[in-house]
Design an enzyme around this catalytic site. Sequence first.
Site, PDB file in Angstrom:
ATOM      1  N   ASP A   1       0.837  -1.197   0.000  1.00  0.00           N
ATOM      2  CA  ASP A   1       0.000   0.000   0.000  1.00  0.00           C
ATOM      3  C   ASP A   1       0.878   1.254   0.000  1.00  0.00           C
ATOM      4  O   ASP A   1       1.959   1.237  -0.592  1.00  0.00           O
ATOM      5  CB  ASP A   1      -0.947  -0.018   1.206  1.00  0.00           C
ATOM      6  CG  ASP A   1      -2.294   0.615   0.890  1.00  0.00           C
ATOM      7  OD1 ASP A   1      -2.336   1.844   0.692  1.00  0.00           O
ATOM      8  OD2 ASP A   1      -3.304  -0.111   0.827  1.00  0.00           O
TER       9      ASP A   1
ATOM     10  N   HIS B   1      -3.905   6.124   3.008  1.00  0.00           N
ATOM     11  CA  HIS B   1      -4.551   4.867   2.647  1.00  0.00           C
ATOM     12  C   HIS B   1      -3.949   3.670   3.372  1.00  0.00           C
ATOM     13  O   HIS B   1      -4.660   2.849   3.961  1.00  0.00           O
ATOM     14  CB  HIS B   1      -4.452   4.683   1.132  1.00  0.00           C
ATOM     15  CG  HIS B   1      -5.349   3.638   0.561  1.00  0.00           C
ATOM     16  ND1 HIS B   1      -4.927   2.366   0.289  1.00  0.00           N
ATOM     17  CD2 HIS B   1      -6.648   3.688   0.190  1.00  0.00           C
ATOM     18  CE1 HIS B   1      -5.924   1.663  -0.237  1.00  0.00           C
ATOM     19  NE2 HIS B   1      -6.984   2.451  -0.311  1.00  0.00           N
TER      20      HIS B   1
ATOM     21  N   SER C   1     -11.156  -1.372  -0.712  1.00  0.00           N
ATOM     22  CA  SER C   1      -9.876  -1.243  -0.003  1.00  0.00           C
ATOM     23  C   SER C   1     -10.038  -1.439   1.494  1.00  0.00           C
ATOM     24  O   SER C   1      -9.120  -1.903   2.170  1.00  0.00           O
ATOM     25  CB  SER C   1      -9.265   0.144  -0.247  1.00  0.00           C
ATOM     26  OG  SER C   1      -8.601   0.213  -1.476  1.00  0.00           O
TER      27      SER C   1
END
Length: 525
Positions: A142, A175, A459
Site C-alpha cells: 500500500d 490509505h 480497499s
Amino acid sequence: MTYTKHWNWLRSAAIVLAAALCVVPATQAAPAKERVNIIYKKGAQAKIMAAIARKNGRLIYEFPEVNAVTVELSRKAVRALKRNANVKFVEADTMQYAFALTDPSDGDPYFLGQAVPYGIPMVQADVLDDSTAGNTTLCIIDSGIDGTHPDHAGNILAGENLTTSGTWDSDESSHGTHVAGTIAAVNNPDVGVVGVLPNTNLNLYIAKVFDASGSTASSTVAKAMWGCWRRGGADVISMSLGGAGNSRLQQIVADFLYTRGVLLIAAAGNDGNSVISYPAGLDSVMSVAAIDENKAWANFSQFNETVEIAAPGVSVLSTVPVGSIVDYTATVDGTEYPALLMDGTPAATATSTLYDLGTGEAIDGAAAGQICLIQRGNISFADKVLACENSGGIGAIIYNNVPGSLSGTLGDVATTIPSVGVSDTDGALMLADVGTIATVDTLNGIVSDYDYDFFSGTSMATPHVSAVAALVWSHFPTCTNVEIRDALNATAEDLLTAGRDNFTGYGLVQALAAYDYLAENSCGL
C-alpha cells in the site's frame, strides 16, 4: 469531532500527459521510451540482459526466479525484442491504483475508552483471541504506514519502500495507515480504535508502492509481492489496490507465490460494475467485495465471477497519519458550521451574501456574485457546483438531504470556485439565514488532533479478510494456504443467493466459524 468521509480509492482514472510542442530537426528528437515487462525463456537471462544493454535499455526490476525483467526502452528497441527468439512475450507495464459508526468498547475483550469499529464484531474478531498471531506474518502492499501513530505503537513492523517518497514507515496518502489500522490497531486504554489483531502479536511487513498520487506500475506491485515473500516472510499478502488490465508478469509472480504457500488477497474494485480488476481477478488471489454495517452489498463494489468473499467496507473507522486530518468550516451570519471539502475543489476563500440555489439544476443569474446554498439530490455534486459557477456564484455550500454530514467528490470535473458539504441539520439552519453574509473557505483549515477517519471502499473490506486469514491461520500453522482459503469460503455467512454469487462471493468472512471448521477437520495434521 469526526465527520464521515467516503473514499473511493479504486475508481477508474484517465491520465493526461501534456507535452510542449517545439520544432527541431528530426535527428535531434529524443526517442520515445516505453516501460515494459519482458518474460524470457528459461536459461536465456544472460542473452536478454545483453540485448537490453545493446539497446541502451534502463533496467528497473529483475525477477530471475520467474525469468522476467521490467525495463525502459525505445519503441524501436521494444519492437526488436518482441522478435527476439529468447523472448516469450512483452507487455506494457500498466498502472494500478489504491481503491473509510462505531460503538464504544464495553471492555470485553478490549480496554475501555476505545471505539470498536462495527466490522470487528461483524467478522467475529472479538470472539477469537490473537495470542498465537506471532505464528503468521501479514504483508500490506500500500502507501506505507505512519509508524508514529499511537495506535500502532508496539506493533511488530518491518518493511521496504519501492517509491521515491519518504520511507516505508511514512504515509503520504493515508490509505496504507487506514488499512493497517483495520488489521492491527492496538488494544490500548482510551486510545482510538482496535483492529482485527489488536494485541501486538502479529508480524507486519509493509511494502510501500504508492506515494501521494495513489498510483503505481503493475511491475512495482509485482516486485512488492516478491519482497513480501522473499524478505518479509509473508504468509498473507493484503492488496487494497488494482487496475483494469491483467499484467502477465503480476500473474506469474502471484501464481509462483501461491504455489509456495502464500495466501494473496486483493480488492475487487470500486466502479460498481462487472469489470474484473487485477490482481483480484487472478485465480491465485482472493477477490474481496464490500458490504455495509447492515450486511448489504455496497453499490460501488464491483461484481463478477471472480468475487470470492465479502467484508465491511462502508464507513470504516480506522487510523490515519498523525496530523493528516484538517477541519474546515463554512460561516453563515457569524456562525461557524463544520464542513467537508468537495474532493477536487480548488483551495480558495469566498465571502458574500448567501443565495438559495435550490437543488442547483438550472442556471440562475440572480446568484451572481453570491455564495450558493444548494440541496443535495437529483444531479451530481459537480453539476451543482458548475451550476453555481455558471450562474456567476463565487462559492458553493451543498447540504445533505438525509441525516448526517456530507462528503462528496467532483470527480474529474474542473471547477474554479470553493465548495464544501454540510449536514442536513446545518443546511436547514443556513436556509433560514439566506441573504446574510457567508464564507466558504477551502484554504485555511485547522489540523485536527484526532487521527482517525471513516473511509469507504473495497480497499477497506480487504484488510478485514486479510487479517481474519492471518488470525485463523495463526491457530493452525500447519495448514496450507489453500486449506485456509477453503475454510474461509466454506464458513462465510451467506448473504444473497444460496452459495456463491457475483456480488458478495461466498459471503461475509467469519473468523470463529473458520476456526471451528479447521478444528473439526484437523487440516495439516
